[in-house]
Design a protein around this motif. Structure first.
Motif, PDB file in Angstrom:
ATOM      1  N   THR A 781       0.868  -1.181   0.000  1.00  0.00           N
ATOM      2  CA  THR A 781       0.000   0.000   0.000  1.00  0.00           C
ATOM      3  C   THR A 781       0.900   1.224   0.000  1.00  0.00           C
ATOM      4  O   THR A 781       1.529   1.545   1.014  1.00  0.00           O
ATOM      5  CB  THR A 781      -0.918   0.021   1.238  1.00  0.00           C
ATOM      6  N   PHE A 782       0.996   1.877  -1.141  1.00  0.00           N
ATOM      7  CA  PHE A 782       1.881   3.027  -1.264  1.00  0.00           C
ATOM      8  C   PHE A 782       1.078   4.318  -1.077  1.00  0.00           C
ATOM      9  O   PHE A 782      -0.167   4.336  -1.160  1.00  0.00           O
ATOM     10  CB  PHE A 782       2.567   3.021  -2.636  1.00  0.00           C
ATOM     11  N   ASP A 783       1.800   5.415  -0.871  1.00  0.00           N
ATOM     12  CA  ASP A 783       1.142   6.717  -0.733  1.00  0.00           C
ATOM     13  C   ASP A 783       0.408   7.071  -2.024  1.00  0.00           C
ATOM     14  O   ASP A 783       0.778   6.627  -3.114  1.00  0.00           O
ATOM     15  CB  ASP A 783       2.182   7.800  -0.422  1.00  0.00           C
ATOM     16  N   SER A 784      -0.628   7.894  -1.870  1.00  0.00           N
ATOM     17  CA  SER A 784      -1.446   8.244  -3.035  1.00  0.00           C
ATOM     18  C   SER A 784      -0.627   8.954  -4.118  1.00  0.00           C
ATOM     19  O   SER A 784      -0.964   8.884  -5.304  1.00  0.00           O
ATOM     20  CB  SER A 784      -2.614   9.133  -2.596  1.00  0.00           C
ATOM     21  N   SER A 785       0.445   9.619  -3.725  1.00  0.00           N
ATOM     22  CA  SER A 785       1.285  10.320  -4.701  1.00  0.00           C
ATOM     23  C   SER A 785       2.448   9.466  -5.198  1.00  0.00           C
ATOM     24  O   SER A 785       3.260   9.932  -5.999  1.00  0.00           O
ATOM     25  CB  SER A 785       1.840  11.609  -4.073  1.00  0.00           C
ATOM     26  N   SER A 786       2.528   8.212  -4.698  1.00  0.00           N
ATOM     27  CA  SER A 786       3.671   7.358  -5.050  1.00  0.00           C
ATOM     28  C   SER A 786       3.385   6.566  -6.326  1.00  0.00           C
ATOM     29  O   SER A 786       2.313   5.966  -6.468  1.00  0.00           O
ATOM     30  CB  SER A 786       3.967   6.381  -3.911  1.00  0.00           C
ATOM     31  N   PRO A 787       4.345   6.540  -7.252  1.00  0.00           N
ATOM     32  CA  PRO A 787       4.183   5.728  -8.464  1.00  0.00           C
ATOM     33  C   PRO A 787       4.730   4.318  -8.306  1.00  0.00           C
ATOM     34  O   PRO A 787       4.864   3.586  -9.279  1.00  0.00           O
ATOM     35  CB  PRO A 787       5.029   6.508  -9.486  1.00  0.00           C
ATOM     36  N   ARG A 833      -0.611 -12.552  -9.551  1.00  0.00           N
ATOM     37  CA  ARG A 833      -0.566 -11.823  -8.280  1.00  0.00           C
ATOM     38  C   ARG A 833      -0.404 -10.327  -8.506  1.00  0.00           C
ATOM     39  O   ARG A 833      -0.985  -9.517  -7.770  1.00  0.00           O
ATOM     40  CB  ARG A 833       0.592 -12.353  -7.426  1.00  0.00           C
ATOM     41  N   ALA A 834       0.388  -9.976  -9.511  1.00  0.00           N
ATOM     42  CA  ALA A 834       0.573  -8.556  -9.808  1.00  0.00           C
ATOM     43  C   ALA A 834      -0.709  -7.938 -10.362  1.00  0.00           C
ATOM     44  O   ALA A 834      -1.056  -6.794 -10.038  1.00  0.00           O
ATOM     45  CB  ALA A 834       1.721  -8.375 -10.792  1.00  0.00           C
ATOM     46  N   LEU A 835      -1.434  -8.697 -11.191  1.00  0.00           N
ATOM     47  CA  LEU A 835      -2.652  -8.173 -11.815  1.00  0.00           C
ATOM     48  C   LEU A 835      -3.792  -7.981 -10.823  1.00  0.00           C
ATOM     49  O   LEU A 835      -4.628  -7.091 -10.988  1.00  0.00           O
ATOM     50  CB  LEU A 835      -3.097  -9.099 -12.947  1.00  0.00           C
ATOM     51  N   CYS A 836      -3.844  -8.823  -9.815  1.00  0.00           N
ATOM     52  CA  CYS A 836      -4.965  -8.729  -8.866  1.00  0.00           C
ATOM     53  C   CYS A 836      -4.524  -8.229  -7.493  1.00  0.00           C
ATOM     54  O   CYS A 836      -5.239  -8.383  -6.512  1.00  0.00           O
ATOM     55  CB  CYS A 836      -5.671 -10.080  -8.730  1.00  0.00           C
ATOM     56  N   GLY A 837      -3.330  -7.616  -7.427  1.00  0.00           N
ATOM     57  CA  GLY A 837      -2.832  -7.119  -6.144  1.00  0.00           C
ATOM     58  C   GLY A 837      -3.478  -5.829  -5.690  1.00  0.00           C
ATOM     59  O   GLY A 837      -3.324  -5.411  -4.541  1.00  0.00           O
ATOM     60  N   ASN A 838      -4.183  -5.159  -6.601  1.00  0.00           N
ATOM     61  CA  ASN A 838      -4.920  -3.929  -6.274  1.00  0.00           C
ATOM     62  C   ASN A 838      -3.990  -2.791  -5.859  1.00  0.00           C
ATOM     63  O   ASN A 838      -4.336  -1.961  -5.023  1.00  0.00           O
ATOM     64  CB  ASN A 838      -5.941  -4.198  -5.154  1.00  0.00           C
ATOM     65  N   TYR A 839      -2.807  -2.754  -6.444  1.00  0.00           N
ATOM     66  CA  TYR A 839      -1.911  -1.635  -6.161  1.00  0.00           C
ATOM     67  C   TYR A 839      -1.449  -0.940  -7.448  1.00  0.00           C
ATOM     68  O   TYR A 839      -0.537  -0.125  -7.427  1.00  0.00           O
ATOM     69  CB  TYR A 839      -0.686  -2.089  -5.344  1.00  0.00           C
ATOM     70  N   VAL A 840      -2.095  -1.293  -8.584  1.00  0.00           N
ATOM     71  CA  VAL A 840      -1.750  -0.674  -9.866  1.00  0.00           C
ATOM     72  C   VAL A 840      -3.041  -0.250 -10.568  1.00  0.00           C
ATOM     73  O   VAL A 840      -3.985  -1.041 -10.659  1.00  0.00           O
ATOM     74  CB  VAL A 840      -0.973  -1.665 -10.775  1.00  0.00           C
ATOM     75  N   ASN A 841      -3.056   0.976 -11.065  1.00  0.00           N
ATOM     76  CA  ASN A 841      -4.147   1.420 -11.920  1.00  0.00           C
ATOM     77  C   ASN A 841      -3.745   1.119 -13.362  1.00  0.00           C
ATOM     78  O   ASN A 841      -2.967   1.850 -13.984  1.00  0.00           O
ATOM     79  CB  ASN A 841      -4.388   2.919 -11.744  1.00  0.00           C
TER      80      ASN A 841
END
Length: 1064
Positions: A781-787, A833-841
């Protein structure tokens, strides 16, 4: 038989089929004769063979072919009845003249037909009466054929068949119906036969009625087969209707009489029957006197065997007799045993028998477990015993305890003298079995003091001798030293088992703590000796390795009792005594000794994977406890390990056979480091790994494929995977992410590019990435401004594309799973796991023209399609990864799937149908989810769409237009699974069914008509009503509430449909 010139020619082929040693000749004969098993037109030919053939092999062909035809379950009711009647008459007229294997095959055929037709026609149930008619014939041969029919019938009814042959629910209904109507009658027939044949026939003939009785007593009475090795299912649940037989003394006595027969096969089966009778549920006896009478008969019979020793020279009899004795306390209370008049004599004989068995450890090693279990259950019952009747256990238990300990010590010398490679100390399961009852015997009432003194008196001289050996300049007689180590190993195991159970009722806690301290002190003293002097040179010796494994087990058990999070504050007496004996005044000092031993093992056992694994298991156990984990960080020995985790300090890190242990080692260290959660300590800890990474990065491509570089990189990946596994929070994951990205990522890409053809390198790399991209406990879970999420996926994409583009070009080797498929399935797991990790738009990639997502999906699909469906289904891990990947594609990236060409799209959907039909519930659920996503997309964007269709919807319509049977076939498969199979994921399967029904009402109507047409005419009206109720109150939408209503209706539909099928 138009293709053959004569029956003689067929008989010759049959003889080749069953007798030829030439595999090609057998295969040729089988290819010609298989038509008899596969084509129902040949059933009449099978009858002709049975009537006219003269060789038993031709008869065997006819019988086995008919059995295969029956197994197919496609024969009409009348034809099955005709076959059944024909075979019964055939056995009656020609049975006595047939070979045994032909008789058996024909009986199996009749029994199989009977089971399949049990609810089809009452005539099938006449088989018990017809078998009884065989018994009434004058011929002895007919008599035994009748017994064999009943024997195989009981077995057939009790045997759970494969799901494709008969659903489990139908099997249970048939088995219960048979049990209720005929099983007691058949058991009575077996008892009558036992009485009749007691003195009239040779010994080998007596086995048939005995085997029948055993099969009846072994029947699955409650739907859970009896597991002989587990006490949980150790009760035989006989129905109440059997009570009069059990209350009849002759029932038990006949089996004791048959035990006296000289034939060991007969006597062993008689004991097996007695074991089951002794296991009958207590509640079958309504009144205590009848239960006491039954127990008295069992004890009387066993007492006679103990007195005479008859038959116990045979190992099979001996083992079953031990099992019989073990059952006495499983099913009867100690007070009931005491109420028997001759209990004193009986318990004395059992104690004497147990002592002799312990002394004969080589011969009775597998049987002693049942005897020790009996004694442990007896002693644990004493505190609950009412009344003044002496149990006599205080006289017998100490002798048995001492006998066991002595026998284990003596076994070491004997094993060494015989050069036995099969040592109990190497078999963890057997060792645990033998030791699990010992603590209760040692701690029995006031005997613990005496037992501990006995153990210490044996251990002291051995410990003294071992200490003296450590001071010598050379080991001396290595064999003698190995024997000492073996004896110490047994004593450490015994003490470990005793300390595993902290205390028992009937003794004060303080006194037991003091005794525990005395025993523990000897082992802790031994720990200080094992790694000193000449013993420090013996890490390659098997006896030394066994001793250290025993010490680790002792430490695990002792820690759980006296060092655990809850136990450490309530053990003052123990630590006071340990302080007097060894100077260990609290748990912190003791933990330092334990961790010191862990560090020593990790330093010295570089080549013994077993000891390393045991040591790391203990270390992990300590680090996993919240309190003990915090305490570990205070210890100097722990600080040393964390500060010096290099291969120079711990050589096992360099040993390839211990490569898997590296991951566990760094997982433990990671857990400890992240408890403090300080960036400075983390960077300091990672310094050795950073140095390895920097050296690898500086290596030129030309030198990168050398063994030194390769194994250094493999080790780094295993280490990083362990550390990644230990990150369970956003902050700890961030520490590792910042260490890796962006500096270290080029190294991973370089390695996978240069080593794509070496699974030895790619597997640990991909497994590390599989762990690194997993969003467990929401750690990514990264910061909202983190890429960072997008940047991480770009790196994943680079790795997958680099690996996939190279692995696809490699030729298939002999080990295709190891060389290709393993890397492919791990790659698919990484991407899933990367596709469904919910940390990438993922919309960002297309928006800004970034090919990372498109390239990853493209190459992953190519890897998936490169594997034949047969291989996907053959390898379990590959199947799970493949279908997990497809599920993610259909749920999150369905547009990508719909943009594929029609043939590829149809192939993928077809693989989903194959996955539905598989036996793995998890895979079936994944397939159902993917199909639901596809069907729901079709419904929402085509069937119920308001506006103009999207390009993806147009593509889907085009695919379905070219293959209009695709959705109907999947819907049919789903209904067949729901109706005819016992699926454990009915909720998941109901989702795609509704979505498919919503797509087209006509498709559902056509399928309904097909299913009804396949059912008997007299059932069709009732089953049509089931279909009518299926859609009751179900609206034309896919809202969650509507889906739940359909699932409820589908459950009712399935129940009604199946029940009516069975009743009909």
């Amino acid at each position: 038989m138009s293709s053959m010139e004569s029956l003689a020619q067929l008989e010759l082929l049959c003889e080749k089929l069953y007798n030829s040693r030439d595999s090609a000749e057998r295969a040729h004969a089988e290819s010609i004769l298989k038509c008899f098993s596969e084509n129902s037109d040949y059933i009449s030919q099978c009858q002709y063979i049975l009537d006219n053939a003269s060789t038993p092999y031709a008869l065997m062909l006819a019988s086995s072919s008919l059995l295969n035809q029956v197994n197919d379950r496609s024969l009409s009711l009348q034809l099955r009845l005709d076959i059944r009647n024909y075979v019964i008459n055939y056995l009656a007229t020609r049975g006595p003249k047939l070979q045994t294997f032909v008789i058996k095959s024909l009986i199996q055929l009749v029994c199989r037909i009977t089971k399949f037709g049990w609810f089809d026609d009452d005539k099938f149930r006449d088989i018990v009466k017809e078998a009884a008619d065989f018994l009434s014939l004058a011929s002895q041969d007919h008599y035994f054929i009748g017994l064999k029919i009943l024997y195989h019938l009981v077995g057939e009814m009790n045997q759970c068949m494969q799901a494709n042959a008969m659903p489990l629910t139908l099997h249970r209904k048939i088995a219960c119906s048979f049990k209720d109507q005929f099983l007691l009658q058949i058991f009575q027939i077996s008892l009558t036969s036992l009485h009749q044949l007691k003195s009239e026939v040779p010994d080998d003939f007596r086995r048939d009625p005995l085997s029948l009785a055993l099969r009846c007593l072994s029947y699955d009475f409650v739907g859970c087969p009896v597991d002989e090795s587990s006490e949980e299912f150790g009760t035989v649940q006989l129905p109440a209707s059997w009570r009069p037989l059990l209350q009849d003394p002759s029932t038990v006595q006949i089996f004791f009489d048959y035990y006296k027969v000289n034939d060991t096969c007969v006597s062993k089966e008689a004991l097996e029957c007695l074991v089951r009778l002794a296991s009958v549920r207590r509640s079958i006896f309504v009144e205590d006197p009848s239960r006491t009478q039954f127990l008295s008969h069992l004890m009387s019979g066993t007492k006679e065997i103990l007195q005479t020793g008859q038959g116990l020279a045979d190992h099979g009899n001996y083992h079953e007799f031990c099992r019989l004795l073990g059952r006495f306390k499983v099913n009867f209370q100690l007070s009931e045993l005491l109420s028997i008049e001759f209990y004193g004599e009986w318990i004395g004989l059992v104690a004497e028998f147990t002592t002799k068995s312990l002394l004969s450890w080589q011969w009775a090693s597998n049987s002693v477990y049942y005897l020790l279990s009996l004694w442990s259950r007896l002693v644990t019952s004493v505190p609950y015993l009412k009344g003044d009747t002496p149990s006599m256990l205080d006289e017998t238990v100490p002798k048995i305890t001492e006998g066991f300990i002595t026998s284990r010590i003596n076994s070491v010398q004997a094993s060494f003298a015989n050069d036995s490679s099969d040592d109990t100390l190497d078999n963890v399961d057997v060792l645990q079995e033998q030791l699990e009852s010992l603590p209760y015997l040692c701690r029995f009432q006031l005997q613990y003091q005496n037992s501990s003194i006995y153990i210490i008196n044996i251990m002291e001289p051995l410990l003294q001798a071992y200490m003296e050996r450590s001071r010598l300049p050379a080991p001396g007689d290595a064999n003698e030293l190995s024997v000492i180590e073996g004896q110490l190993t047994w004593l450490v195991h015994i003490i470990a088992a005793i300390l595993k159970i902290r205390q028992t009722i009937g003794c004060s806690q303080e006194s037991q703590e003091l005794i525990d301290a005395e025993l523990a002190a000897r082992v802790l003293q031994l720990i200080n000796v094992t790694d000193t002097g000449v013993h420090a040179q013996r890490y390659q010796v098997l006896s030394k390795q066994r001793l250290d494994r025993a010490i680790l087990i002792f430490v695990q058990n002792f820690r759980r009792s006296y060092v655990g999070d809850q136990a450490m504050h309530s053990s003052k007496q123990l630590y006071a005594r340990l302080s007097e004996l060894l100077g260990l005044n609290d748990h912190l000092v003791l933990l330092n000794v334990i961790v010191g031993k862990i560090a020593t093992n990790l330093k010295c056992y570089a080549e013994c994977e077993d000891v390393i694994d045991h040591t790391l298991s203990l270390f992990l156990e300590l680090a996993s406890g919240y309190m003990t984990g915090k305490l570990l960080l205070k210890l100097e020995s722990t600080k040393f390990i964390i500060a010096n985790h290099s291969r120079e300090t711990f050589p096992f890190l360099e040993e390839y056979r211990c490569a898997r242990s590296r991951t566990t080692f760094y997982y433990i260290l990671g857990c400890l480091i992240f408890m403090e959660d300080t960036p400075v300590k983390f960077r300091s800890f990672m310094e050795p790994l950073l140095q390895v990474a920097v050296n690898l990065e500086a290596t030129a491509d030309a030198a990168f494929r050398t063994d030194v570089v390769k194994y250094a990189f493999i080790g780094l990946m295993r280490d990083l995977r362990g550390i990644a596994m230990a990150t369970n929070s956003r902050r700890t994951y961030g520490l590792l992410f910042d260490w890796l990205y962006p500096s270290r990522m080029p190294l991973l890409l370089k390695a996978i590019s240069l080593y794509a053809d070496e699974p030895e390198v790619t597997t640990p790399l991909l497994k590390f990435m599989c762990e690194f991209v997993l969003n467990k406990a929401q750690r990514l879970t990264f910061d909202s401004s983190s890429p960072n999420g997008i940047l991480l996926f770009r790196e994943v994409s680079k790795l997958i594309v680099a690996y996939g583009s190279r692995i696809l070009l490699l030729p298939n080797g002999t080990d295709i799973y190891g060389s290709k498929y393993k890397g492919i399935w791990i790659s698919l797991a990484v991407l899933s796991r990367a596709l469904c990790g919910n940390y990438v738009n993922f919309g960002v990639f297309e928006l800004y023209g970034d090919r990372a997502l498109a390239d990853a999906l493209d190459i992953s699909l190519k890897m998936s399609l490169s594997v034949p469906l047969s291989d996907i289904l053959a390898f379990k891990k590959l199947s799970k990864a493949f279908y997990g990947y497809i599920e993610v594609l259909f749920s999150n990236h369905i547009t990508f799937v719909l943009n594929l060409d029609t043939n590829t799209f149809v192939h993928i959907v077809s693989t989903l149908e194959s996955g539905l039909k598989g036996l793995d519930t998890g895979i079936s659920t994944q397939c159902a989810s993917a199909i639901d996503s596809l069907a729901a997309f079709y419904f929402n964007n085509i069937t119920a769409a308001d506006g103009p269709p999207s390009p993806a919807a147009l593509n889907l319509a085009r695919h379905i237009g070219e293959f209009p049977t695709l959705f109907p076939q999947i819907l049919k498969t789903l209904f067949e699974i729901i109706i005819f199979e016992d699926a454990g994921n009915q909720w998941s399967l109901s989702r795609p069914i509704l979505s498919l029904i919503m797509i087209s009402e006509q498709m559902f109507s056509n399928l309904r008509a097909q299913i009804l047409a396949s059912q008997p005419v007299d059932q069709q009206q009732r089953l049509s009503q089931c279909f009518d109720k299926l859609m009751t109150d179900v609206a034309t939408n896919l809202e969650p509430k509507n889906r739940d209503k359909f699932t409820q209706n589908l459950t009712t539909f399935r129940h009604d449909f199946r029940v009516k099928n069975i009743q009909a």
